[in-house]
Scaffold this active site. Sequence first.
Site, PDB file in Angstrom:
ATOM      1  N   HIS A 102      -5.894  -2.268  -4.292  1.00 38.33           N
ATOM      2  CA  HIS A 102      -6.158  -1.019  -3.653  1.00 38.33           C
ATOM      3  C   HIS A 102      -6.929  -0.144  -4.386  1.00 38.33           C
ATOM      4  CE1 HIS A 102      -2.588  -2.544  -1.617  1.00 38.33           C
ATOM      5  NE2 HIS A 102      -3.178  -2.100  -0.431  1.00 38.33           N
ATOM      6  N   ASP A 137      -3.029  -8.329  -4.743  1.00 40.71           N
ATOM      7  CA  ASP A 137      -3.264  -7.425  -3.816  1.00 40.71           C
ATOM      8  C   ASP A 137      -4.042  -6.531  -4.679  1.00 40.71           C
ATOM      9  OD1 ASP A 137      -3.068  -6.092  -1.468  1.00 40.71           O
ATOM     10  OD2 ASP A 137      -1.053  -5.688  -1.534  1.00 40.71           O
ATOM     11  N   GLN A 142       0.779 -11.711  -3.005  1.00 46.55           N
ATOM     12  CA  GLN A 142      -0.526 -11.664  -2.897  1.00 46.55           C
ATOM     13  C   GLN A 142      -1.370 -11.111  -4.297  1.00 46.55           C
ATOM     14  OE1 GLN A 142      -1.165  -8.864   0.257  1.00 46.55           O
ATOM     15  NE2 GLN A 142      -1.409 -10.370   1.651  1.00 46.55           N
ATOM     16  N   CYS A 154       0.611  -1.392  -0.084  1.00 46.10           N
ATOM     17  CA  CYS A 154      -0.070   0.157  -0.067  1.00 46.10           C
ATOM     18  C   CYS A 154       0.654   1.241   0.090  1.00 46.10           C
ATOM     19  CB  CYS A 154      -1.149   0.080   0.979  1.00 46.10           C
ATOM     20  SG  CYS A 154      -1.005  -1.320   2.057  1.00 46.10           S
ATOM     21  N   HIS A 207      -8.387  -1.871   0.738  1.00 45.90           N
ATOM     22  CA  HIS A 207      -7.310  -2.866   0.525  1.00 45.90           C
ATOM     23  C   HIS A 207      -8.140  -4.061   0.482  1.00 45.90           C
ATOM     24  CE1 HIS A 207      -4.216  -0.137   2.743  1.00 45.90           C
ATOM     25  NE2 HIS A 207      -5.463   0.374   3.230  1.00 45.90           N
ATOM     26  N   LYS A 235     -13.801  -3.962   8.935  1.00 46.74           N
ATOM     27  CA  LYS A 235     -13.365  -4.781   7.805  1.00 46.74           C
ATOM     28  C   LYS A 235     -14.308  -5.824   7.670  1.00 46.74           C
ATOM     29  CE  LYS A 235     -10.259  -7.587  10.584  1.00 46.74           C
ATOM     30  NZ  LYS A 235      -9.312  -8.614  10.584  1.00 46.74           N
TER      31      LYS A 235
END
Length: 605
Positions: free
Chosen positions: A342, A340, A338, A291, A467, A421
């Site tokens: 964002h 990932d 990951q 991030c 995220h 979350k």
Amino acid sequence: MAIESDEVRTKAAELLDAGAHEPLDTMRHSAAHVMAAAVLELFPGAKLGIGPAIRDGFYYDFDLPRALTPADLEAIEERMRAQVAADLPFERTELDRPAAIEHLTTEGQDYKVEIVRELPDEDARVVSFYRHDSFSDLCRGPHVASTGRLGPFKLLNSAGAYWRGDEKRPMLQRIYGTVWEIQEDLDRYLWRLEEAKKRDHRKLGRDLDLFSFHPESPAAPFWHPRGMALWRALEDWSREVRASGGFSEVRTPSLVRKELWETSGHWELYQDNMFVLDDHDHVSGLKPMNCPQEILVYKTRSHSYRELPIRYADYSVLFRKELTGALSGMFRVRQLVQDDSHVFCRDDQVIDEINLALKLVRMQFAPFGVEPTFKLATRPEKRLGSDEFWDMAEGKLQTALDESGTPYSLDVGGAAFYAPKIDIFFEDALGREWQNATVQLDYQLPQRFDLEYRAADGGFERPAILHYAIYGSFERFTAVMTEHFAGAFPAWLAPVQAMIIPIADRHLEYAARVRDELTAAGMRAEVDDRSERMQAKLRDAQEQKVPVMLVVGDRDEEAGAVSPRLRTGESMQGVPLGEFVAELRRRVEARELWPYPQSGEAGAD
Ligand SMILES: [Zn+2]
Ligand SMILES: [Zn+2]
């Protein structure tokens, strides 16, 4: 700020065990008491940690003068059976805090004293104990009426566990057991455990030549060609899912100077999990997360409200300084990737973006035949930000869950200290529950990095960041899926989708042509050209869990055909080659769960 830590938060009130409200949980927690009593009979000076009910069973932690052996577990089980046969009633008694501390101190139960001392006042007005026979334990209850009410049980194993999950505190010995209402359920559970051993990804990884571990690089897998084929199949699918969600891909450096980690807060909160390096005149860290770097990409130019949301996918390598020596294979690695994601978005876009994340989660899990379940983790006791902030942030997650008709449960107090979350779970083929994915709503990093965009009125506004990763790490997801499928991957994932087996050497040339046609269509095919007998080759391909075996002989060659034999046993004769290639390709591109059922699956054999 998306610091995903596995640390066990054990507040004193949580340590006051139980919380067991389901009948089976109550029975499991009662079994833990019976086990503790048996351990005290064998080891009179033993100190007790905690003994909760858990999914599928129970455990209890003990401080003992020596390491437990399998023979000890048998002796403990024996004594437990005697208590069950005696049908001893459970009785509740109550003390105030000073009396409880005095009682536990006399008994030498230091860990229990610590729990009672740390109880919040509202929990400590009345401290309850449950007694059966001469054994009494600090406990909130409830319990079954008497020890005779325990169903069939079995002790499973023992393992080291730090007191309160803290490596600086003493290492206790944790004994795991399981108890069920009826024998059939116990038998089924024990079968699942046996099956899980057979499916162990470390064993299958070796047998199927997917990956290996070496002491030269502890807790980091070495990917072999077949493992990489599996990885690519996972990655292609993840990229396809992200592309459908409007993501673009970025890649950011591994080695990043300390100043960035100071701004992000990782230096203060996560440094112990980072590899810190001396980079000439600077101190740098290997990135544990993507991030902060992606934020630098965002900040390279100004953004208008019209551009948002901006969605980045990032598949770069991350490093986490995990303890080595733990034999957890791919479940805990020091180098990982990951899928990932964002998302930088305006406040009025947050709910839609959470909805998109939930949709992508469902989409990405579908071809694995698993059903995601969702848990909303809400504000913890210790937290940053006002109640209004938490109301707003939790409200957005809740609205997205409600709007999308997603059933979910609450994990009260389970959020990170800076934001709520959604945790995503699924059950594998053995009924084990896994959590890989999390969707995290974050207003902290935008503030720390002073992110902004130009609003419609010309002023500056701060974006929010979402995220998420859906597989979590490729390493862990590969391990879970290897065990879920018992290595018998559906064709779209299988490292080798078709193994071509020539009947005699004179068919080698045609076998190569079949392979080339498949390869040209994007399929993964190999020719088994060893000078083994056909039956031996078929057996090997079956053991390697290859979805389709193609035996080719004179008749196939003359007709330009193949005779496919599926891993699941079905076979066909003389299928025109072009037809077969098109059919396999169709199933692979549709990511079908095929051939089905997967061999080794419950009920499949
Ligand atoms: Zn209890
Ligand atoms: Zn992140």
